[in-house]
Design an enzyme around this catalytic site. Structure first.
Site, PDB file in Angstrom:
ATOM      1  CE  LYS A   1      -4.151  -1.898   0.335  1.00  0.00           C
ATOM      2  NZ  LYS A   1      -5.229  -1.669  -0.633  1.00  0.00           N
TER       3      LYS A   1
ATOM      4  CG  ASP B   1      -4.374  -0.692  -3.904  1.00  0.00           C
ATOM      5  OD1 ASP B   1      -4.622   0.359  -4.543  1.00  0.00           O
ATOM      6  OD2 ASP B   1      -5.263  -1.409  -3.413  1.00  0.00           O
TER       7      ASP B   1
ATOM      8  CD  GLU C   1      -5.585  -2.968  -6.406  1.00  0.00           C
ATOM      9  OE1 GLU C   1      -4.713  -3.846  -6.272  1.00  0.00           O
ATOM     10  OE2 GLU C   1      -6.656  -2.983  -5.789  1.00  0.00           O
TER      11      GLU C   1
ATOM     12  CG  ASP D   1      -9.833  -1.726  -6.336  1.00  0.00           C
ATOM     13  OD1 ASP D   1     -10.981  -2.163  -6.528  1.00  0.00           O
ATOM     14  OD2 ASP D   1      -9.282  -1.782  -5.220  1.00  0.00           O
TER      15      ASP D   1
ATOM     16  CE  LYS E   1     -10.977  -4.629  -3.940  1.00  0.00           C
ATOM     17  NZ  LYS E   1     -10.731  -3.250  -3.466  1.00  0.00           N
TER      18      LYS E   1
HETATM   19  C1  LIG Z   1      -7.883  -6.454   1.747  1.00  0.00           C
HETATM   20  C2  LIG Z   1      -7.420  -6.297   0.320  1.00  0.00           C
HETATM   21  N1  LIG Z   1      -6.148  -6.874   0.134  1.00  0.00           N
HETATM   22  C3  LIG Z   1      -7.342  -4.848  -0.048  1.00  0.00           C
HETATM   23  O1  LIG Z   1      -6.287  -4.273   0.035  1.00  0.00           O
HETATM   24  N2  LIG Z   1      -8.455  -4.261  -0.448  1.00  0.00           N
HETATM   25  C4  LIG Z   1      -8.418  -2.850  -0.654  1.00  0.00           C
HETATM   26  C5  LIG Z   1      -9.576  -2.158  -0.019  1.00  0.00           C
HETATM   27  C6  LIG Z   1      -9.789  -2.643   1.375  1.00  0.00           C
HETATM   28  C7  LIG Z   1     -10.574  -1.804   2.319  1.00  0.00           C
HETATM   29  O2  LIG Z   1     -10.276  -0.628   2.517  1.00  0.00           O
HETATM   30  O3  LIG Z   1     -11.440  -2.428   2.958  1.00  0.00           O
HETATM   31  C8  LIG Z   1      -8.151  -2.481  -2.064  1.00  0.00           C
HETATM   32  O4  LIG Z   1      -7.815  -3.312  -2.902  1.00  0.00           O
HETATM   33  O5  LIG Z   1      -8.197  -1.309  -2.367  1.00  0.00           O
HETATM   34 MG   LIG Z   2      -7.306  -1.624  -4.381  1.00  0.00          MG
END
Ligand SMILES: C[C@H](N)C(=O)N[C@H](CCC(=O)O)C(=O)O
Ligand SMILES: [Mg+2]
Length: 364
Positions: A162, A190, A218, A243, A267
């Protein structure tokens, strides 16, 4: 098999460590659990997190949409009429994708139970084993490097790192993690909408020039900024994944037509459930575009539903980000899907195979 009632509960699960993205910091999972009851005594399970910053859904809106809008339409319906029920759910209310997803996956669970097959077999079959990445929360550089190394020790071969907080520090974050893990794990980034298009091109080119090889980036820019996404896609070598910019089939078609992204992250909480997730996978397959299947920060009931979709659509869903259960301190749900860190397998039980949920608090 006829629907007789829909009951709701709340499930709270502590995380191993706080989950931090450019959009939010979360200490625990708090999900609405859906139980659809039938005249045959079968129960179908669904689950929805309240990811307000992404979907706009909060617990109250999920619960109210199910109780006031979806339940009255579904009670009395025959599970065998799956497509009819899906149309009822999807047409009942605008948006409210998390509520629709939770209810629709519970209906799919029952449909597969009716025919006594695991859900992925009802969706077309496949090899019931997939491998997920794990999220490395955005944090101090040393902490992110330590978290990355400990994820590799746990057996993860892909890290979803992240970023999106501060462009200068983000570049240093990624360089430091790459230096520590190169050759041992793949890195996907991401930014959760945290950069501008120009910042993204600047950062990605800096990283590319420094020899940092990234699997993908991402959602670098705001969800609405499709032109920004396209600007980046045209200017960097690193594949760009949409995303938050892609919810349902319509957005995906728009992104494909614009050539704004290289990959789509599906998702269930954005698509409103399994039916639209499959439509998106099929659209992408038709256009030779790869997909990831991802999750919000959510528990193992709804992630299990995504696992079944991933297995059945593995021709086009080539990337997996289903780490919700791996981020939890424990899993209160017993089901036929086994989450063993990176390795996820599905057993032979019908439907989603859910047998028990510890600590579920029923709602009135
Ligand atoms: C949990 C998954 N790996 C993830 O990172 N999802 C996030 C959004 C998750 C959230 O804030 O609940 C994404 O891909 O942006
Ligand atoms: Mg994402």
């Amino acid at each position: 098999m006829k629907i007789t009632d829909i009951r709701l509960g709340m499930l709270t699960i502590p995380l191993k460590t706080p989950f931090k993205t450019a959009l939010r910091t979360v200490q625990q999972i708090e999900d609405v659990v859906v139980m659809i009851e039938t005249d045959t005594g079968h129960i179908g399970y669904g689950e929805a997190p309240a990811t307000a910053v992404i979907t706009g859904d909060i617990h109250g809106s999920i619960i109210d949409a199910i109780k006031s809008v979806l339940k009255p339409k579904l009670v009395g319906q025959q599970i065998a009429d799956l497509n009819h029920i899906i149309r009822l759910i999807q047409g009942a209310i605008m948006k409210n994708y998390s509520a629709k997803a939770a209810v629709e996956m519970a209906v799919y669970d029952l449909f597969a139970q009716l025919y006594q097959a695991p859900l992925y077999k009802m969706l077309g079959g496949g090899v019931p084993k997939i491998t997920t990445d794990i999220t490395i929360s955005v944090d101090y550089i040393d902490k992110m490097v330590a978290d990355s190394l400990s994820a590799i020790d746990r057996g993860f071969e892909t890290l979803k790192v992240k970023v999106g907080k501060d462009i200068g520090v983000d570049i240093e974050r990624v360089k430091a993690i790459y230096a520590a893990v190169a050759g041992k794990a793949l890195i996907r980034l991401d930014a959760n909408q945290g950069w501008t298009a120009k910042e993204a091109v600047y950062a990605l080119r800096k990283l590319e020039d420094a020899g940092v090889r990234l699997e993908l980036v991402e959602q670098p820019v705001k969800a609405y900024d499709l032109d920004g996404l396209k600007y980046i896609t045209e200017r960097v070598h690193t594949p760009v994944m949409a995303d938050e910019s892609s919810f349902g089939p319509r957005e995906v078609i728009e992104l494909i037509k614009m050539r704004a992204a290289d990959i789509i992250n599906i998702k269930l909480m954005k698509t409103g459930g399994i039916a639209n997730a499959i439509k998106i996978a099929d659209i992408c397959s038709f256009y030779d575009m790869q997909c990831m299947i991802g999750c919000m920060l959510e528990g193992s009931i709804s992630v299990a539903a995504a696992v079944h979709v991933a297995v059945a659509k593995s021709d086009v869903i080539t990337k997996i980000d289903l780490d919700g259960p791996s981020l939890c301190a424990f899993d209160p749900v017993s089901s036929s899907v086994s989450f063993n860190d990176a390795d996820i397998t599905i057993g032979n039980a019908p439907g989603l195979g859910i047998t028990a949920i510890d600590g579920l608090k029923m709602l009135p």
